[in-house]
Design an enzyme around this catalytic site. Structure first.
Site, PDB file in Angstrom:
ATOM      1  N   ASP A   1       0.854  -1.202   0.000  1.00  0.00           N
ATOM      2  CA  ASP A   1       0.000   0.000   0.000  1.00  0.00           C
ATOM      3  C   ASP A   1       0.892   1.256   0.000  1.00  0.00           C
ATOM      4  OD1 ASP A   1      -2.157   1.668  -0.104  1.00  0.00           O
ATOM      5  OD2 ASP A   1      -2.885   1.256   1.918  1.00  0.00           O
TER       6      ASP A   1
ATOM      7  N   GLY B   1      -1.503   7.948   4.350  1.00  0.00           N
ATOM      8  CA  GLY B   1      -0.662   7.117   3.511  1.00  0.00           C
ATOM      9  C   GLY B   1       0.779   7.091   3.970  1.00  0.00           C
TER      10      GLY B   1
HETATM   11  O1  DOR Z   1      -3.626   5.489   3.585  1.00  0.00           O
HETATM   12  C1  DOR Z   1      -4.061   5.301   2.468  1.00  0.00           C
HETATM   13  N1  DOR Z   1      -3.612   6.019   1.407  1.00  0.00           N
HETATM   14  N2  DOR Z   1      -5.030   4.403   2.285  1.00  0.00           N
HETATM   15  C2  DOR Z   1      -5.680   4.272   1.124  1.00  0.00           C
HETATM   16  O2  DOR Z   1      -6.543   3.437   1.034  1.00  0.00           O
HETATM   17  C3  DOR Z   1      -5.342   5.155  -0.025  1.00  0.00           C
HETATM   18  C4  DOR Z   1      -3.970   5.668   0.095  1.00  0.00           C
HETATM   19  C5  DOR Z   1      -3.661   6.797  -0.855  1.00  0.00           C
HETATM   20  O3  DOR Z   1      -4.025   6.716  -2.035  1.00  0.00           O
HETATM   21  O4  DOR Z   1      -3.024   7.750  -0.433  1.00  0.00           O
END
Ligand code: DOR
Length: 433
Positions: free
Chosen positions: A310, A329
């Protein structure tokens, strides 16, 4: 013409072939040519010899879930910088999520990503297509067209598909296309406005919490829809004990569900948010120790199938805002394997299991459509990662290749480092001596 390489003296781990022994690996014409006992290829005429003494040699890592931000948010990452960061982290295949700007919801958008990847990336990049147009959760994306264009699955990642009847229809389309639905499980009404894991710590920090139920309800819903349609549902970034229990139960019932967990959910807890550290703000949020233990157990007993990064790069200025405004993120490619090796060093996971979860298990989701990946067996594509499991290094986000310097691991010492990454028989990353 690609070069021939002999990798000698390493500990070769190939979970697909239940191999874990000292061996030499011979690469020719972009393929694994052969593997033998130490020293047996000594006379082979090769262009390059790599001495992997003290190192582990495994299939190139495969990441089913990352964000490359191109097109549209090249200040956060590009396909070039993302793929180079991935290669530095030992990855040779990465699947990119479609929450770009515009999103990957047309065949033209898939072709665009593929053409930039062909130009700019030394590793394999496989796009995931949207479930719904513009990721709005209102109308299905042209799933057949996306499949024809080569997507490896469908997801509105970053957002869930709230409308259950729309999700049901998406599954009915995905089934005959033979591709998984990859769901970001979050009930937005339950998580609404939450910024970190719900609980005592959120109360102390004065931040609104995201309850475990926000994830678990969607995990349960999607599993039930998958049961009804008989399709393959893949649960993205699972984070709670309850979700693990639901997936375990569903697997016992024979429902076609797979699940992934991230390195950060396996190695960090909500305490990383202390000091309003926006680099630890992620969705789903970092949870409690009890959840982390359950995720590790789930991986060890096969409830959770694989590990995905991720990788979610954001700009420093976005992350330097107050906690509520900063995007969620973590930039994960360049620390993923190293941070996960801490589980092996602490005796919580076998090395073979860890490598399985990052190679043959994600390769299984790709169903052999891109050749033989995730293994070192003769005839498979020569994607190989060589790492030193004991080399200590200090994480310095400013030295990341990724444009996203957003890591809660900055300044931490990790044990284990990728030394060489080989993609299709060519060295695409080598650690400076
Ligand atoms: O923390 C996250 N960032 N979770 C997600 O599901 C999307 C991702 C992002 O695109 O920044």
């Amino acid at each position: 013409m690609s070069s021939s390489i002999l990798i000698k003296n390493g500990r070769v781990i190939d979970p697909a072939g239940t191999i874990d022994r000292q061996a030499d690996v011979l690469i020719r014409n972009g393929l694994i040519s052969n593997m033998s006992g130490k020293g047996q290829f000594e006379d082979a005429a090769v262009d390059q010899v790599i001495d992997a003494e003290g190192m582990t040699v495994c299939p190139g890592l495969i990441d089913l879930h990352c964000h490359l931000r191109e097109p549209g948010q090249e200040d956060k990452e590009t396909i070039k910088t993302g793929s180079e960061a991935a290669a530095k982290g030992g990855f040779t295949t990465i699947c990119c999520m479609p929450n770009t700007k515009p999103p990957i919801d047309t065949a033209a958008a898939v072709s665009y990503v593929n053409s930039i990847a062909a130009r700019d990336s030394a590793i394999r990049i496989l796009p995931i297509g949207c479930i719904t147009k513009n990721r709005k959760g209102e109308e299905l994306a042209p799933m057949y067209e996306l499949a024809q264009a080569g997507v490896v699955g469908f997801s509105d990642d970053g957002s869930p598909v709230i409308d259950a009847s729309l999700m049901l229809r998406a599954m009915q389309y995905a089934g005959p296309l033979g591709l998984p639905i990859i769901e970001h499980c979050e009930d937005l009404l339950l998580s609404g406005g939450g910024l970190m894991n719900e609980g005592d710590l959120a109360n102390i920090f004065g931040l609104p919490g995201i309850p475990a139920a926000a994830e678990e309800i969607m995990v349960a819903r999607d599993i039930l829809l998958a049961k009804n349609t008989g399709i393959h549902i893949h649960i993205a970034h699972i984070s709670t004990r309850g979700s693990v229990e639901i997936v375990r139960f569903a697997k016992k019932l024979g429902i076609k569900v797979t699940a992934e967990v991230t390195p950060h959910h396996l190695t960090l807890t909500e305490t990383a948010v202390a000091g309003y550290n926006t680099n630890a703000k992620v969705n789903p949020p970092l949870r409690r120790d009890d959840d982390v233990q359950s995720l590790i157990e789930g991986l060890n007993d096969g409830t959770i199938d694989l590990i995905s990064t991720d990788h979610a790069p954001h700009t420093t200025s976005e992350k330097e805002q107050e906690f509520g405004l900063a995007p969620a993120g973590i930039s994960g490619f360049e620390t993923a394997l190293s941070s996960l090796l801490s589980l092996v060093h602490q005796g919580k996971m076998e090395m073979v299991k860890l490598i399985e979860a990052m190679t043959v298990a994600p390769a299984g989701i790709l169903q052999g459509r891109f050749g033989k990946l995730g293994t070192l067996s003769p005839g498979s594509i020569a994607d190989v990662t060589i790492f030193d499991p004991n080399r200590e290094w200090r994480v310095d986000a400013s030295s990341f290749i990724s444009r996203g310097k957003n890591t809660p691991l900055h300044g931490k010492t990790l044990k284990g480092k990728v030394i060489i990454t080989i993609s299709r028989g060519e060295v695409v990353y080598r650690l400076d001596p």
